[in-house]
Design a protein around this motif. Structure first.
Motif, short mmCIF file in Angstrom:
data_model
loop_
_atom_site.label_atom_id
_atom_site.label_comp_id
_atom_site.label_asym_id
_atom_site.label_seq_id
_atom_site.Cartn_x
_atom_site.Cartn_y
_atom_site.Cartn_z
N PRO A 7 -47.20 -10.80 14.08
CA PRO A 7 -48.33 -11.71 14.33
C PRO A 7 -48.08 -13.13 13.82
N ASP A 8 -47.29 -13.26 12.77
CA ASP A 8 -47.06 -14.58 12.19
C ASP A 8 -45.95 -15.35 12.88
N ARG A 9 -45.00 -14.64 13.45
CA ARG A 9 -43.86 -15.33 14.04
C ARG A 9 -44.22 -16.07 15.32
N ILE A 10 -45.36 -15.74 15.93
CA ILE A 10 -45.74 -16.41 17.18
C ILE A 10 -46.01 -17.89 16.90
N LEU A 11 -46.85 -18.15 15.91
CA LEU A 11 -47.13 -19.55 15.56
C LEU A 11 -45.88 -20.24 15.02
N ASP A 12 -45.07 -19.51 14.30
CA ASP A 12 -43.84 -20.10 13.77
C ASP A 12 -42.90 -20.52 14.90
N ASP A 13 -42.75 -19.66 15.90
CA ASP A 13 -41.88 -20.00 17.03
C ASP A 13 -42.45 -21.14 17.87
N ILE A 14 -43.76 -21.16 18.03
CA ILE A 14 -44.37 -22.26 18.80
C ILE A 14 -44.15 -23.59 18.09
N GLY A 15 -44.40 -23.62 16.78
CA GLY A 15 -44.20 -24.86 16.04
C GLY A 15 -42.75 -25.29 16.00
N GLY A 16 -41.84 -24.33 15.82
CA GLY A 16 -40.42 -24.68 15.81
C GLY A 16 -39.94 -25.20 17.15
N ALA A 17 -40.39 -24.56 18.24
CA ALA A 17 -39.99 -25.03 19.57
C ALA A 17 -40.58 -26.41 19.88
N PHE A 18 -41.82 -26.64 19.48
CA PHE A 18 -42.42 -27.95 19.71
C PHE A 18 -41.68 -29.04 18.94
N GLY A 19 -41.36 -28.76 17.68
CA GLY A 19 -40.61 -29.75 16.90
C GLY A 19 -39.23 -30.01 17.46
N MET A 20 -38.57 -28.96 17.93
CA MET A 20 -37.25 -29.14 18.53
C MET A 20 -37.33 -29.99 19.79
#
Length: 208
Positions: A7-20
């Protein structure tokens, strides 16, 4: 490398992809605008190009990260295990889903590209982890082999006590004579110091 729970990795992946996407897209469009702008206004043209194009690129990366993370978590839930195959299948599904409007052929190619990229990333990560683990085992083996034979755990425990005893004898024996007494007791010989003795008078050369 361990990842966050599902459940937590979804927001983490979204934020990381947006920053990239924001950083990479901003740098790419800034250089592109700097190249295509006329002389005298290159910096202004590069800034405007990056400002107009970067948000769309960052948003596209965020959508890709969200779909990938949702697919990965769904596969983890369905298969009840977490392994590199989840990431590979999630990458293939994400690439194909985003190209569905272009037709089946385009979606199939995008799915193959997405799965291949994730397979390459997962394989590289596994190779790096194995290399690091092998290096750590080699370092541990070298450290253990450098210990002299016969210097076990018991020898390491006895060594400080012996050193401490010799150190105490040298310090306190030198100051208070404790070491000399122990040596005399071990040898069995005793020495007595005469407190008073008759010493001869010094000669005088006076005439009486």
């Amino acid at each position: 490398m361990e990842r966050d729970p599902c459940p937590d990795r979804i927001l983490d992946d979204i934020g990381g992809a947006f920053g990239m996407g924001a950083v990479g897209g901003g740098a790419f469009y800034f250089l592109k605008g700097l190249k295509n702008s006329p002389r005298g206004s290159r910096l202004l043209g590069a800034y405007q190009t990056a400002r107009m194009k970067t948000p769309a690129t960052a948003g596209g990366f965020a959508v890709w990260g969200a779909l990938f993370s949702l697919s990965d978590c769904s596969l983890v839930y369905l298969r009840q295990k977490e392994d590199p195959w989840n990431s590979i299948m999630a990458g293939a599904f994400t690439g194909g889903f985003l190209q569905m409007r272009q037709g089946f052929a385009s979606a199939s190619r995008a799915a193959l590209i997405g799965g291949g990229l994730l397979a390459l990333i997962e394989g590289l990560q596994i190779a790096v982890n194995r290399f690091v683990a092998a290096q750590q085992q080699q370092i541990i083996y070298v450290d253990r082999s450098s210990v002299p034979i016969g210097m076990g755990h018991q020898g390491n425990q006895d060594l400080p006590e012996t050193a401490g005893a010799s150190g105490s004898e040298s310090w306190f024996g030198g100051w208070f004579g404790g070491g000399g007494k122990k040596e005399e007791e071990k040898s069995g010989a005793k020495t007595e110091i005469l407190e008073s003795f008759d010493a001869p008078l010094p000669p005088t050369f006076e005439f009486k």
